[in-house]
Design an enzyme around this catalytic site. Structure first.
Site: not given
Lengths: 755, 82, 158
Positions: A80, A169-170, A337, A374-375
Site C-alpha cells: 500500500k 478501533c482503539m 481488533m 490500527g490507524q
C-alpha cells in the site's frame, strides 16, 4: 543519399522504440518521468505501524515513494505504502468547496461555503445550545488538526461532542491501559520485537494489517530460531505461516483462555511473586481491592479443563501455551481488533496485561504488553491530544475539575468556563443525530456512512432533512459524501506538513512535498478560518500553520506524563521520528516507560525499579475480569458467527487504495470466506453466490471456500462500498470504552441464486 | 497514414516464434530482438486502422503486451495513401 | 478396408496392447488433469492471456499458480511470498495501468523502494551495476533452505 519522408519517419519510430529500452538503467522506472529531483521525508498514510517514507518529487509532482531507511521500518514498505502515487493524482480528488443545492453538490467559493457552515453552526447553537453541534474526527487526521478541532469545539464553542473513529478501533485499548496502568499508551516499543523470545499474537492478522511489523517478527525468528510464535485466532490467516502454535477458539471466548493461562501459570508456580507482590494491586471487577489469594480463588473457574469446555481449546494446549508464555526469557504480546472490537474489549485488554504483570514479563527489552494501533494517528492525534468526548489534551479528563482548570489556564480561559459535562461518544452521537438532537456536525477525514456498525441506522440519521453536515473529504466517491450538505476541499497527505504518532509512541513529521491541487487548503487553515467565522475568540486560534499548533501542544503536554517538550519541529525535520516521553531537546526518546533508568519521568533515585506513576499508589492493577460472552452469539436461527476485518491490499473504506489500479484489480470486491466443511454441507463452492442475513440486513457475496475460517465462522472484508457489510454488523458497545463489537454477530448463511 | 514505433514484449522462449509471426504481418517491419524480451517493430497503416493492427499483435500467441514508443500521423501528405 | 490395414498389422504384431497402451495413456492423462484440478479447486483462470480479464489482473497468483507453477511456488515460499510482496508490486500490470512499469525483469528502482540502503551499499562498496537479481533470489525457494530457516551451508556466488 536520398531518403523519403516515409523512411525517415519509420527510422525515427524504430529509434524511439530502441531508445525506450536502450537508455542506461535509470534508477527510477516511474513511467518515464525519470529520477526524482528530491526526496521528501514523511510517514505512510496508512496503518498504525507508521512506516517512514521518502516521497520522490520531480518537477513539482510526486513520481514515486520509497521507504525511509532511517525510520523504524528500515526502508521497508508494504504494497500500500509503495503505491501511494496513484492515490494523490486520482481523478476523484475534490479540488474546491461544494455546496448541495437542489440535491446536487455544486462548486462554490471558499467564502460562500465557509459562511454557510458557520451560519448553520451558529444557528444551531443559538437555538438549541452547544450540545446540538458536534465534531466527528479521525485517527487519520494530523495531530495538529485534531488538537485544533478539539480546542475549537471544547474551548471555543463549549461543546464536548468531540469524538472520532478511534472510538471504533482503539477505545478498548485505551480503557485497558488506563484501568491497568493508570495512563494510556504502550510501555514498550518496536525495539522489543528484536529482543523477544516469545510472541503471543492474539486477535491480530499482523501479516495483513501490520505487515512491516510482521516482517520484523519473522526476521527475529530467523535470527533466533528458538523464538516461539503463538497465534491465537479463529481464522488461519497468513500470519500463521510463521507460527509455531496456532490456537483457534470459539469466537468471543478468548477471555476464558486468558484467565485459564493465568490459572496455569499460578498453579505451576511460573508466576513472579517478587514482581506482582511489589508492583501490583489486585482488584475485583468493581474496583474493590483484593489479595493474591482472592485472585487464585477467582481463577478456579478457569482451570484448563473448564476453559476447554468454554473455548473449544484443548486443556493440554492451554497448559502448553501458558508455560511458553511464562517461561520464555522475554514475552511480547500483540493484539489488535480481535481483542478491541468487542463488548468486553477493555476486560480482554486487562487480561492480557494481567499475564505480563503476573509473570513479570514487562519492562525489559522484549518483555512487554504491546497494543497494535490500527490507524496512523489514533495515538498521536486523538488519544494523546484528547480528541474524544470525555477527554482533554494529554490524558486529562473533562470530568476532572483540576484537569479542566489546568487547561483553562493553558488556553487563557476564565476559570471553570469549560463545559464540565463529557460529550457523546461515537455511537451515542450518531444515535443523537438519528433522534434529531444534533443539528450540525463537522466530519473530518473519516467515512462513517461505511465504517459505523449497523450502518443503515446512521445513514438514515445522516439523511435527515433537519441536520447539517459539513464534510472535509479528499475523494468525491466516499460513501459519506452523499449525505453531506457542504464538502470542503482539504490538502491530502504530503501536500501539507504535520505530525503522525504511531503505535510505538513515535511522533514523526510528514513534510510537505508538493502543492495541493486546485483550491485545496490544509485542514488546519480551514478549521481556523471556520472557527473565526463561527464567532470563536480569535485569541484561541492564533495559528498560521500546523507548526504553530505543534508548539502550543508541546507546551500543553509538558506538565504531564506525555511530556514531549524535546520533540521540537526542528528535531522532527532532522530525525525520522522520536518516541515520547522526551522532556528535553537532547533527550533521545524513550523505549521503555515506567522503569528507572529507561523512563525520564522516573527519578533516577527512585527507590524501586518499576514505578507505574499513572496510578495513585504507583502499582499496576491485576483485574479480576470474568469471562462474559459476546452481545449476539449464534443460535438456532442465526447459526453462524459473522466477523469482519481487513485485507492487506485495501485500506479501510478503500477511498484511497481503490484508486490504485493494481490494488483495485487485486481485490475488486468483497467476498465471504467460508469453512470448507460448512460449505460442503450448504452445497457451496468458491465463486457461488451466498446470502448472509443478520437481524439487521442481508446481502449476497461471492464465496471463497477454504480452511481459513473455523467451522461456524464466516469472514467478510469491509472495504467495499458496493457491499457494505456494516449494514449487517451490530452496534453493541463495550460499557467502559463505548467501542462497538464489529467482530461478532449472528448470521444466517445460505446459498443464493445468482444475483 | 500513421507510423508507430512499438515494443512488443514476450517471454524469453517465445521471442523467435513471435518475431516470425510479426514478420508475416504486412504492416510491420521488425528491427530485432533486444534485452531478451522486446522486439522492436514499426507499424505503418492508415491512421484509422492502426489500433486494430496493435490489437492483432497483442492477440498473437506468446505476446505479453505491446508498448507504443513513437507515433506520428501524416494524413495530409500528398501522394501518400490515406 | 485398406485404411485400417496398418491397424490390423499392428494388432497382429502386438495383440491386445495396441488397444490397451493408448487407452492407458488417455486414462492416465485424464487422471492427471483431474488430480491437478482437484489440487487447485476453482483456482481462477478466466483469462488465457493477460489482457482478457483486466479487472482481476491484480490477482496474478490466482492464474500463475496454474500457468507458471514453479515461479508461483518459488514466490509463495520465499520471503516476498511470506511477506505478501505481491507480484504487481514489482512487475506491474500487463496493460500498463498503475504506477509500476510492466516488466518481466523489474528495474532496480523497484528494489530500491524497500531495499534502498542495501542497493546504495552495494554500489558504494563494490561499484556494481545494481542488477540485484543476478545474485539475490528475488523469488526463489532455494533447494537448500526455505525462506525463514537458516541455511546449513552458505552458497558461494559463481
Amino acid at each position: 543519399m536520398e531518403i523519403t519522408r516515409r523512411e525517415f519517419l519509420k527510422m525515427s519510430a524504430a529509434g524511439a522504440a530502441l531508445m525506450a529500452i536502450g537508455c542506461p538503467v535509470a534508477a527510477w522506472a516511474a513511467k518515464g518521468e525519470g529520477e526524482p529531483d528530491r526526496w521528501v521525508k514523511g510517514v505512510c498514510r496508512y496503518c498504525g505501524t507508521g512506516c517512514g517514507v521518502m516521497v520522490g518529487v520531480k518537477g513539482g509532482k510526486v513520481v514515486t515513494v520509497k521507504g525511509d531507511p532511517k525510520n523504524h521500518n528500515a526502508g521497508f514498505l508494504c504494497l500500500k505504502g509503495a503505491l501511494m502515487t496513484s492515490v494523490i493524482y486520482a481523478k476523484e480528488r475534490i479540488t474546491q468547496p461544494l455546496i448541495r443545492k437542489n440535491g446536487k453538490l455544486t462548486p462554490a467559493s471558499w467564502d460562500e461555503a465557509l459562511n454557510l457552515v458557520a451560519s448553520k453552526f451558529k444557528e444551531a447553537i443559538a437555538q438549541h445550545g452547544p450540545k446540538s453541534v458536534a465534531y466527528y474526527g479521525s485517527g487519520q487526521a494530523l495531530t495538529e488538526e485534531t488538537y485544533l478541532a478539539s480546542k475549537i469545539f471544547k474551548a471555543g464553542l463549549k461543546c464536548n461532542n468531540v469524538d472520532g473513529n478511534p472510538r471504533l478501533c482503539m477505545a478498548s485499548a485505551v480503557g485497558g491501559y488506563v484501568t491497568t496502568f493508570g495512563k494510556d499508551e504502550p510501555m514498550g516499543s518496536y525495539d522489543d520485537i528484536d529482543n523477544a523470545s516469545c510472541f503471543f499474537i492474539i486477535g491480530s492478522n499482523t501479516s495483513e494489517c501490520h505487515p512491516i511489523l510482521f516482517r520484523r517478527i519473522a526476521a527475529r525468528k530467523e535470527a533466533n530460531p528458538a523464538t516461539k510464535i503463538i497465534v491465537v485466532d479463529p481464522r488461519v490467516t497468513n500470519t500463521t505461516r510463521i507460527a509455531d502454535i496456532h490456537i483457534s477458539f470459539i469466537p468471543g471466548t478468548d477471555l476464558a483462555l486468558l484467565n485459564s493461562m493465568a490459572y496455569v501459570i499460578i498453579k505451576e508456580e511460573m508466576d513472579n511473586p517478587r514482581f506482582h507482590g511489589a508492583y501490583c494491586a489486585f482488584m475485583d471487577k468493581e474496583g474493590k481491592p483484593q489479595t493474591f489469594e482472592d485472585y487464585k480463588k477467582f481463577l478456579e473457574d478457569y482451570a484448563p479443563e473448564k476453559a476447554e469446555k468454554i473455548t473449544g481449546i484443548p486443556a493440554k494446549t492451554i497448559k502448553e501455551v501458558a508455560k511458553i508464555f511464562a517461561q520464555s526469557s522475554a514475552t511480547m504480546s500483540m493484539w489488535c481488533m480481535g481483542i478491541n472490537q468487542r463488548i468486553q474489549g477493555v476486560w480482554a485488554n486487562n487480561l492480557i496485561h494481567n499475564l505480563h504483570l503476573l509473570t513479570g514479563q514487562i519492562g525489559r527489552p522484549g518483555a512487554t504488553t504491546f497494543s497494535l494501533t490500527g490507524q496512523p494517528n489514533a495515538c498521536g492525534g486523538v488519544r494523546d491530544a484528547g480528541g474524544l468526548s470525555h477527554m482533554l489534551p494529554a490524558g486529562r479528563l473533562i470530568a476532572n475539575k483540576e484537569h479542566r482548570n489546568q487547561m483553562e489556564k493553558l488556553w487563557g480561559l476564565p476559570e471553570d468556563s469549560l463545559n464540565p459535562e463529557p460529550g457523546l461518544p461515537t455511537i451515542a452521537l450518531f444515535e443523537a443525530l438519528k433522534e434529531g438532537k444534533i443539528k450540525a456536525m463537522l466530519i473530518l477525514c473519516t467515512n462513517p456512512a461505511q465504517s459505523l456498525p449497523d450502518v443503515n441506522r446512521y445513514r438514515e440519521a445522516m439523511a435527515r432533512k433537519d441536520k447539517f453536515i459539513c464534510l472535509i473529504e479528499v475523494f468525491q466517491d466516499a460513501e459519506t459524501v452523499q449525505f453531506a450538505d457542504v464538502v470542503l476541499a482539504p490538502a491530502f497527505w504530503c501536500e501539507r506538513d504535520g505530525v503522525y504518532g504511531c503505535s510505538e509512541r513515535r511522533y514523526a513529521l510528514i513534510e510537505k512535498a508538493i502543492e495541493p491541487p486546485g483550491q485545496c487548503r490544509p485542514s488546519v487553515n480551514i478549521l481556523v478560518d471556520l472557527a473565526k467565522r463561527m464567532g470563536v475568540d480569535p485569541k484561541l486560534v492564533p495559528y498560521n500553520n500546523a507548526a504553530d499548533i505543534w508548539d502550543e501542544w508541546r507546551a500543553v503536554a509538558k506538565p504531564t506524563v506525555y511530556n514531549f517538550w524535546g520533540i521540537t519541529r526542528e528535531r522532527l525535520r532532522k530525525e525520522s521520528g522520536l518516541k515520547w516521553p522526551c522532556p528535553s531537546e537532547d533527550h533521545p526518546g524513550t523505549n521503555i516507560r515506567y522503569v528507572r533508568g529507561e523512563d525520564p519521568l522516573v527519578p533516577p533515585d527512585h527507590p524501586t525499579k518499576y514505578f507505574f506513576y499513572g496510578r495513585p499508589d504507583g502499582k499496576a492493577v491485576i483485574w479480576f475480569r470474568p469471562y462474559v460472552g459476546c452481545a449476539e452469539g449464534p443460535d438456532s436461527e442465526y447459526s453462524f458467527v459473522l466477523t469482519t476485518g481487513r485485507v492487506l491490499d485495501q485500506w479501510h473504506t478503500s477511498t484511497m487504495t481503490g484508486k490504485v489500479p493494481e490494488i483495485q484489480r487485486s481485490y475488486p470486491k468483497a467476498f465471504v470466506e467460508i469453512n470448507d466443511k460448512d460449505a460442503k454441507k450448504l452445497g457451496i463452492q468458491t465463486g457461488d453466490h451466498v446470502q448472509l442475513e443478520t437481524r439487521r440486513d442481508k446481502m449476497v457475496f461471492e464465496a471463497r471456500v477454504g480452511e481459513v475460517c473455523r467451522p461456524g465462522l464466516v469472514f467478510v472484508p469491509w472495504f467495499d462500498p458496493k457491499l457494505l457489510i456494516n449494514k449487517l454488523t451490530i452496534n453493541a458497545v463495550d460499557p467502559i470504552s463505548k467501542q462497538p463489537e464489529f467482530k461478532i454477530c449472528a448470521v444466517k448463511v445460505s446459498k443464493a441464486a445468482k444475483a | 497514414m500513421a507510423i508507430a514505433g512499438l515494443l512488443v514484449q514476450a517471454g524469453k522462449e517465445d521471442l523467435p516464434g513471435v518475431e516470425a509471426r510479426l514478420k508475416e504481418l504486412p504492416e510491420l517491419s521488425t528491427y530485432g530482438i533486444h534485452k531478451e524480451q522486446y522486439i522492436v517493430v514499426v507499424a505503418e497503416a492508415p491512421s484509422g486502422q492502426l489500433e486494430q493492427v496493435v490489437e492483432r499483435i497483442n492477440r498473437l500467441p506468446g505476446v505479453l503486451t505491446t508498448y507504443t514508443a513513437y507515433l506520428t500521423v501524416e494524413d495530409e501528405l500528398p501522394g501518400v495513401p490515406d | 478396408m485398406i485404411q485400417f490395414d496398418w491397424f490390423s498389422r499392428l494388432r497382429n504384431r502386438w495383440g491386445k496392447w495396441v488397444i490397451i497402451a493408448p487407452a492407458a495413456v488417455v486414462v492416465l492423462a485424464v487422471i492427471f488433469i483431474v488430480c491437478f484440478n482437484l489440487a487447485f479447486p476453482r483456482t481462477r483462470c478466466e483469462a488465457v492471456k493477460h489482457l482478457e480479464a483486466p479487472e482481476i489482473a491484480g490477482d496474478c497468483y490466482g492464474c500463475h499458480v496454474k500457468a507458471t507453477p514453479k515461479a508461483a511456488q518459488d514466490w509463495y515460499e520465499s520471503k516476498h511470498g511470506v511477506q505478501l510482496v505481491k507480484c504487481f508490486v514489482c512487475h506491474g500490470q500487463p496493460d500498463g495501468k498503475g504506477e509500476v512499469v510492466f516488466a518481466l525483469n523489474p528495474d532496480v528502482g523497484i528494489c530500491r523502494k524497500c531495499h534502498d540502503s542495501s542497493v546504495t551499499n552495494m554500489v558504494n562498496n563494490y561499484g556494481l551495476e545494481p542488477n540485484c537479481v543476478s545474485c539475490h533470489p528475488f523469488h526463489q525457494n532455494s533447494i537448500h533452505h526455505r525462506a525463514y530457516v537458516k541455511p546449513v551451508a552458505k552458497k558461494t556466488i559463481d
